[in-house]
Write a protein that holds these residues in place. Structure first.
Motif, PDB file in Angstrom:
ATOM      1  N   GLN A   1     -12.379  -5.104   0.272  1.00 20.67           N
ATOM      2  CA  GLN A   1     -12.106  -4.950   1.699  1.00 20.67           C
ATOM      3  C   GLN A   1     -11.482  -6.209   2.282  1.00 20.67           C
ATOM      4  OE1 GLN A   1     -12.474  -1.998   3.476  1.00 20.67           O
ATOM      5  NE2 GLN A   1     -11.201  -3.205   4.870  1.00 20.67           N
ATOM      6  N   GLU A   2     -11.967  -7.364   1.836  1.00 20.11           N
ATOM      7  CA  GLU A   2     -11.398  -8.626   2.294  1.00 20.11           C
ATOM      8  C   GLU A   2      -9.936  -8.730   1.875  1.00 20.11           C
ATOM      9  OE1 GLU A   2     -12.289 -13.452   2.109  1.00 20.11           O
ATOM     10  OE2 GLU A   2     -13.240 -12.098   0.674  1.00 20.11           O
ATOM     11  N   PHE A   3      -9.645  -8.279   0.658  1.00 22.33           N
ATOM     12  CA  PHE A   3      -8.263  -8.296   0.182  1.00 22.33           C
ATOM     13  C   PHE A   3      -7.382  -7.412   1.056  1.00 22.33           C
ATOM     14  CE2 PHE A   3      -4.866  -6.163  -2.077  1.00 22.33           C
ATOM     15  CZ  PHE A   3      -4.121  -7.229  -2.544  1.00 22.33           C
ATOM     16  N   GLU A   4      -7.819  -6.173   1.301  1.00 22.54           N
ATOM     17  CA  GLU A   4      -7.029  -5.238   2.108  1.00 22.54           C
ATOM     18  C   GLU A   4      -6.742  -5.816   3.491  1.00 22.54           C
ATOM     19  OE1 GLU A   4      -5.693  -2.174   1.613  1.00 22.54           O
ATOM     20  OE2 GLU A   4      -6.216  -2.130  -0.509  1.00 22.54           O
ATOM     21  N   ASN A   5      -7.787  -6.341   4.119  1.00 18.29           N
ATOM     22  CA  ASN A   5      -7.610  -6.894   5.458  1.00 18.29           C
ATOM     23  C   ASN A   5      -6.637  -8.073   5.453  1.00 18.29           C
ATOM     24  OD1 ASN A   5      -9.428  -5.036   6.446  1.00 18.29           O
ATOM     25  ND2 ASN A   5     -11.173  -6.443   6.434  1.00 18.29           N
ATOM     26  N   ALA A   6      -6.824  -8.984   4.509  1.00 20.10           N
ATOM     27  CA  ALA A   6      -5.987 -10.175   4.460  1.00 20.10           C
ATOM     28  C   ALA A   6      -4.536  -9.824   4.162  1.00 20.10           C
ATOM     29  CB  ALA A   6      -6.519 -11.147   3.409  1.00 20.10           C
ATOM     30  N   TYR A   7      -4.324  -8.926   3.191  1.00 18.48           N
ATOM     31  CA  TYR A   7      -2.957  -8.545   2.820  1.00 18.48           C
ATOM     32  C   TYR A   7      -2.246  -7.881   3.992  1.00 18.48           C
ATOM     33  CZ  TYR A   7       0.983  -6.558   0.293  1.00 18.48           C
ATOM     34  OH  TYR A   7       2.254  -6.226  -0.110  1.00 18.48           O
ATOM     35  N   ASN A   8      -2.909  -6.941   4.638  1.00 16.31           N
ATOM     36  CA  ASN A   8      -2.285  -6.218   5.747  1.00 16.31           C
ATOM     37  C   ASN A   8      -2.018  -7.132   6.941  1.00 16.31           C
ATOM     38  OD1 ASN A   8      -2.320  -3.809   4.304  1.00 16.31           O
ATOM     39  ND2 ASN A   8      -4.305  -3.190   5.104  1.00 16.31           N
ATOM     40  N   GLN A   9      -2.971  -7.996   7.256  1.00 19.26           N
ATOM     41  CA  GLN A   9      -2.798  -8.889   8.402  1.00 19.26           C
ATOM     42  C   GLN A   9      -1.655  -9.875   8.167  1.00 19.26           C
ATOM     43  OE1 GLN A   9      -6.587 -10.750   9.209  1.00 19.26           O
ATOM     44  NE2 GLN A   9      -7.567  -8.816   9.760  1.00 19.26           N
ATOM     45  N   GLU A  10      -1.609 -10.464   6.976  1.00 14.64           N
ATOM     46  CA  GLU A  10      -0.563 -11.443   6.697  1.00 14.64           C
ATOM     47  C   GLU A  10       0.805 -10.779   6.624  1.00 14.64           C
ATOM     48  OE1 GLU A  10       0.581 -15.349   6.368  1.00 14.64           O
ATOM     49  OE2 GLU A  10      -1.439 -14.573   6.665  1.00 14.64           O
ATOM     50  N   THR A  11       0.874  -9.596   6.017  1.00 20.56           N
ATOM     51  CA  THR A  11       2.139  -8.866   5.923  1.00 20.56           C
ATOM     52  C   THR A  11       2.648  -8.477   7.303  1.00 20.56           C
ATOM     53  OG1 THR A  11       1.544  -8.006   3.736  1.00 20.56           O
ATOM     54  CG2 THR A  11       3.293  -6.866   4.922  1.00 20.56           C
ATOM     55  N   ASP A  12       1.745  -7.985   8.153  1.00 19.30           N
ATOM     56  CA  ASP A  12       2.137  -7.605   9.514  1.00 19.30           C
ATOM     57  C   ASP A  12       2.620  -8.822  10.302  1.00 19.30           C
ATOM     58  OD1 ASP A  12       1.462  -5.002   8.962  1.00 19.30           O
ATOM     59  OD2 ASP A  12      -0.468  -5.057  10.013  1.00 19.30           O
ATOM     60  N   ARG A  13       1.921  -9.945  10.139  1.00 18.62           N
ATOM     61  CA  ARG A  13       2.282 -11.166  10.862  1.00 18.62           C
ATOM     62  C   ARG A  13       3.678 -11.650  10.442  1.00 18.62           C
ATOM     63  NH1 ARG A  13       1.750 -16.849  10.723  1.00 18.62           N
ATOM     64  NH2 ARG A  13       1.137 -16.885   8.529  1.00 18.62           N
ATOM     65  N   ILE A  14       3.950 -11.599   9.158  1.00 15.28           N
ATOM     66  CA  ILE A  14       5.243 -12.061   8.660  1.00 15.28           C
ATOM     67  C   ILE A  14       6.362 -11.093   9.046  1.00 15.28           C
ATOM     68  CG2 ILE A  14       6.585 -12.431   6.551  1.00 15.28           C
ATOM     69  CD1 ILE A  14       4.023 -13.646   5.341  1.00 15.28           C
TER      70      ILE A  14
END
Length: 332
Positions: free
Chosen positions: A7-20
């Protein structure tokens, strides 16, 4: 040993991808002011690492605002000479200053630094936009640079950074680039800028060391280590940023594979012990922390792979570990 957290991976990947992704369509506007002999064109080329602007403009050649566009997203607006600001081009020029993300105010270290005309121009511009960087160019042809810097700071109430550079030798161009990045970060445009310029290594190092420091700070245990808190979010954020920086597509599946290989295996810890021998200053940042060391190792391995066109997967990450281990044996 810490465990991979899905879950931590999913959240981090999606948040960073959206931010970029939110940055990638944005334009970055630089407004430049300075006499024709302050080295604006050559500095642009040094910042980007490519031939963006024509070098060797002659006095009086610029009659309006010249726009140099790099990769459709970075725009350098070279404004008329200082003497023209209060005349026919003033309205158009001031519009660029008002809308600019960064204003590069060029001064000639080998000439009269911050003349009365330059001070007057600064006062006008600073009323419209505070994102000003003073670029003190030609330091290779001048003496007592600290005094010149102090002079400019005193006459601008110590509110603005002064970056001494030589656009001829490239001295301090990294520092100028970092100052630009700090301003753009406030505007959420720093990743867009970093990925478009050709010089990427120093930015990658900065991000890797910052991530390693964060990993250390969140509670890693000293070597020899006991358990420490999950690092998935920090590491996947670093992976996505580095992939964007080097413009290397990174799928969610590949990011997960690399993160798992680092967190659940011994690759990170062992590669860390090798990589600190070849990266000056890395060991002090890691501070002996397994968490910081794993993140550091992952970052530098990914950076090495991207800069050497190595396809990244769990196996190539292991190969990089073997490379550093063998290099260590040769040098030990």
């Amino acid at each position: 040993m810490t465990q991979f957290n899905e879950q931590e991976f999913e959240n981090a990947y999606n948040q960073e991808t959206d931010r970029i992704n939110a940055q990638l369509d944005k334009e970055i506007l630089f407004a430049m002011i300075g006499d024709v002999n302050t080295g604006k064109s050559s500095t642009i080329n040094q910042i980007i690492g490519d031939e963006v602007a024509l070098v060797g403009a002659k006095p009086g050649e610029t009659t309006g605002i010249d726009r140099y566009v790099y990769r459709d997203k970075i725009i350098f607006a070279d404004t008329p000479g200082l003497d023209d600001i209060n005349h026919q081009n003033s309205e158009e020029t001031m519009k660029f200053y008002k809308n600019a993300d960064v204003i590069l105010f060029f001064l000639n270290a080998a000439g009269t630094v911050f003349s009365e005309g330059e001070k007057k121009s600064f006062e006008m511009i600073s009323k419209e936009n505070k994102n000003i960087l003073f670029v003190l160019n030609k330091i290779d042809a001048a003496d007592d640079i600290p005094s010149l810097i102090q002079y400019v700071k005193q006459h601008t109430k110590n509110k603005y950074n002064v970056v001494p550079i030589s656009s001829r030798t490239g001295e301090n161009i990294d520092k100028l680039r970092n100052e630009i990045m700090d301003i753009l970060k406030k505007k959420h445009k720093e990743i867009q800028f970093a990925r478009l310029v050709k010089e990427k290594s120093s930015t990658a190092n900065k991000w890797i060391l910052a991530a390693s420091g964060s990993a250390t700070a969140v509670g890693a245990a000293p070597i020899p280590g006991s358990d420490f808190i999950p690092l998935t979010g920090i590491q996947v954020g670093l992976l996505v940023k580095l992939a964007t920086l080097y413009e290397k597509p990174l799928s969610k599946e590949r990011a997960k594979e690399l993160t798992i290989a680092t967190i659940t295996g011994n690759i990170g810890k062992t590669l860390f012990r090798q990589v600190i021998k070849f990266v000056p200053g890395a060991g002090s940042v890691a501070g002996g922390s397994i968490a910081g060391g794993m993140t550091l190792a992952l970052g530098y391995a990914v950076k090495y792979a991207y800069e050497n066109d190595i396809e990244l997967d769990a196996n190539s990450l292991k190969s990089l570990y073997d490379y550093f281990r063998k290099k260590d044996k040769v040098n030990s």
